[in-house]
Every structure is written in structure tokens, then in C-alpha cells.
Scaffold this motif. Sequence first.
Motif, PDB file in Angstrom:
ATOM      1  N   GLU A   1       0.838  -1.204   0.000  1.00  0.00           N
ATOM      2  CA  GLU A   1       0.000   0.000   0.000  1.00  0.00           C
ATOM      3  C   GLU A   1       0.875   1.257   0.000  1.00  0.00           C
ATOM      4  OE1 GLU A   1      -3.778  -1.970   2.371  1.00  0.00           O
ATOM      5  OE2 GLU A   1      -2.556  -0.422   3.331  1.00  0.00           O
ATOM      6  N   ALA A   2       1.929   1.241   0.801  1.00  0.00           N
ATOM      7  CA  ALA A   2       2.844   2.386   0.887  1.00  0.00           C
ATOM      8  C   ALA A   2       3.510   2.639  -0.459  1.00  0.00           C
ATOM      9  CB  ALA A   2       3.898   2.118   1.960  1.00  0.00           C
ATOM     10  N   LEU A   3       3.873   1.578  -1.138  1.00  0.00           N
ATOM     11  CA  LEU A   3       4.508   1.676  -2.451  1.00  0.00           C
ATOM     12  C   LEU A   3       3.554   2.303  -3.468  1.00  0.00           C
ATOM     13  CD1 LEU A   3       7.327   0.740  -3.455  1.00  0.00           C
ATOM     14  CD2 LEU A   3       6.178  -1.225  -4.477  1.00  0.00           C
ATOM     15  N   HIS A   4       2.270   1.840  -3.418  1.00  0.00           N
ATOM     16  CA  HIS A   4       1.249   2.365  -4.337  1.00  0.00           C
ATOM     17  C   HIS A   4       1.014   3.851  -4.090  1.00  0.00           C
ATOM     18  CE1 HIS A   4       0.210  -1.107  -6.575  1.00  0.00           C
ATOM     19  NE2 HIS A   4      -0.007  -1.844  -5.489  1.00  0.00           N
ATOM     20  N   LYS A   5       1.021   4.255  -2.785  1.00  0.00           N
ATOM     21  CA  LYS A   5       0.798   5.660  -2.437  1.00  0.00           C
ATOM     22  C   LYS A   5       1.914   6.534  -3.003  1.00  0.00           C
ATOM     23  CE  LYS A   5      -2.016   5.255   1.706  1.00  0.00           C
ATOM     24  NZ  LYS A   5      -1.994   5.199   3.180  1.00  0.00           N
ATOM     25  N   LYS A   6       3.146   6.043  -2.916  1.00  0.00           N
ATOM     26  CA  LYS A   6       4.306   6.786  -3.435  1.00  0.00           C
ATOM     27  C   LYS A   6       4.169   7.002  -4.937  1.00  0.00           C
ATOM     28  CE  LYS A   6       7.961   5.874  -0.113  1.00  0.00           C
ATOM     29  NZ  LYS A   6       9.201   5.128   0.152  1.00  0.00           N
ATOM     30  N   GLU A   7       3.699   5.936  -5.610  1.00  0.00           N
ATOM     31  CA  GLU A   7       3.551   6.011  -7.061  1.00  0.00           C
ATOM     32  C   GLU A   7       2.426   7.004  -7.435  1.00  0.00           C
ATOM     33  OE1 GLU A   7       4.987   1.449  -8.028  1.00  0.00           O
ATOM     34  OE2 GLU A   7       2.882   2.019  -8.234  1.00  0.00           O
TER      35      GLU A   7
END
Lengths: 158, 163
Positions: B157-163
Motif C-alpha cells: 500500500e505504501a509503495l502504491h501511495k508513493k507512485e
Amino acid sequence: MRVFSKTALAEAATIVGAATILGFVFTGITGRGVFRTSPAATTSTAEHTITSRFLTFEEARALHSQGRALFLDSRHAYDFSLGHIAGAVNVPLHDFDTTHPMLSTIPRNHILVVYCDGEECNSSVALAALLHNRGFANVNVYFGGWYDWRAHNQPTEP
Amino acid sequence: MKRAERTSIQDILITLVRMALGMVFIVASIDKIADPTAFATSVTGYRIVPQGPAMLMATVLPWIELLCGLGLVLGRFVRGSTLLALVMLTVFTIAVLSALWRGLDISCGCYSQEPNAERLGWWKVGENGFLLMMSVLIWCRSRIAPTLERFLQHQSEALHKKE
């Protein structure tokens, strides 16, 4: 129902499925358990347990009357002192490590008959396995044991 | 804030309990996997199942224990692992009680497959009861406890938010 959610059941089924595959593949590759090819191929305790011969009362009586076999009583010393098959030697399973040296004088091919109380005990089978592991080649289990012997009014001591 | 702290301590405790239970299952499985025939002999000692089904049990059951144990330690398939742990411990306890009721003098076959190790006794019922309590605790609280799955989900989820 929330307690047995679909997720839990699905995960449990996955684990059981994977365990079944792993179990059969592992035993198949290593030749253990259900895929054991020869009793002589492995040296585990249980192999010996399974290859131990179980004697009927008649067979045990014949060996006893002919004096061809040494009877070993695997019960506790106290039970042995209360009564045992005539001529039997007490080798309590629980004290096997301390008592087995006295068996060193017995030829490894001598006929041994191991017994305990009867069908309610397993120590005779366990002792037979330990004796096999120590090189005794002719270990037999009289599964009827002390109760069966006494019920047939056979010679006892004291 | 206090509530959050309390939940955090609970999380840690539940995770420790879960990992401890997992380790117990892993340790219990090793000897059985190494020698399924010896385990089958231990199973037949209970005089509940004959040799054939006991051998099939000895082939599969240790691997269920191992996978459950790994699941509980790593936090993967926690619900399924806990459910299986509950079922297994319940069945084991019934088998032990049944053997004690019938006065069988047999080896437990629980951790070691040595024939004169671990003679069956009432202590085993107590031990299983304790492990069952641990399982119930994990089952009731596993929704809040941190697991590897949850950690990976958060990372994703954190990775998706960064993207």
C-alpha cells in the motif's frame, strides 16, 4: 458463520493439500513410511517393532515348556516381584539403560520372548524394538502377556 | 494514546504466543517426518486406528504440523493454521484421554519416537490444554496481531501511495 470463516477453511484446506503432497513426495523420494521397500533398508526403531514376531499363547507355551527361549518381563520391578512367568528375567523398559548390560552374555541369536501385562500395555513391543537395535536377531513378543499366561494356569513365580 | 499503547502491547504478546505455538508444532513434526514408520507405530499404540490408516496418518500429519508451525511463526495463513492447530490439539487430547481411560501404558509419540521416551500421563492432558488455550487466544485475537501478510500488505500500500 464468522467463527469458521471461508478464509480459515480455505487456508486450512490449502495446508492439508500441501501437506499431503509434501508427505507423499518426501516419503516416496526417501523410501520411508508407506514407500518403505525393504525392512532391512532402514534401521529405525519402528522397523524392528514391526518385524517383531507376535506369539500366540500356544506358541509361547511351547517355547517355555521346551526351554528354548528366554522370557523377558518388561514391567516394573514391583509388578515383577508380585508374580511373573516362571524363569523370566526382569528387564523393566524404564530402566533399560541400566539393566541391558546384563543381557550382554546372551548370544545374539538366542530366542527371546518379551511380555508385559497384556493387551493394555505396550512396553513389551517397545522393549523388543530396543533389543533388536542392540543386535538381538530373534526377539518375539507374547502380546497376551502376564494376564493371558495366568489365565491359562501356566507355571509362575514366586 | 493509552488505548493505542495497550493494543500495541497486546499485539506483541499475541505475536509471541503465536510464534511459540508455531515453534512447538515445528519441533513436534521433525522426528515424525524423519521416521514416519516409528510414528505410525506410536499411533497404533493408542489402539484407535489399525496399521494401514496409521501409516497414512504418519505420512501426512507431520507435514500438516510443520506447515501449521511455519504459518504461525511467519504469520502466513494464520487463520487456517490456527484452525488446524485447534482441531489437531483437540483430537490429540481426546486420544490421550481415551488411552489413559483404558489404562494403556504407551509412549506418547508426541515429540520423540523413542519407545521408552515420553510415557503417556495426565501431564500430557495439561500440556495439550495449555496449547489449546494458546490456540484459542490466537484465534480470538489474530485479527489485530501483526502478521507477515499484514506487513507485506502495508508495504504494498505504501509503495502504491508513493507512485
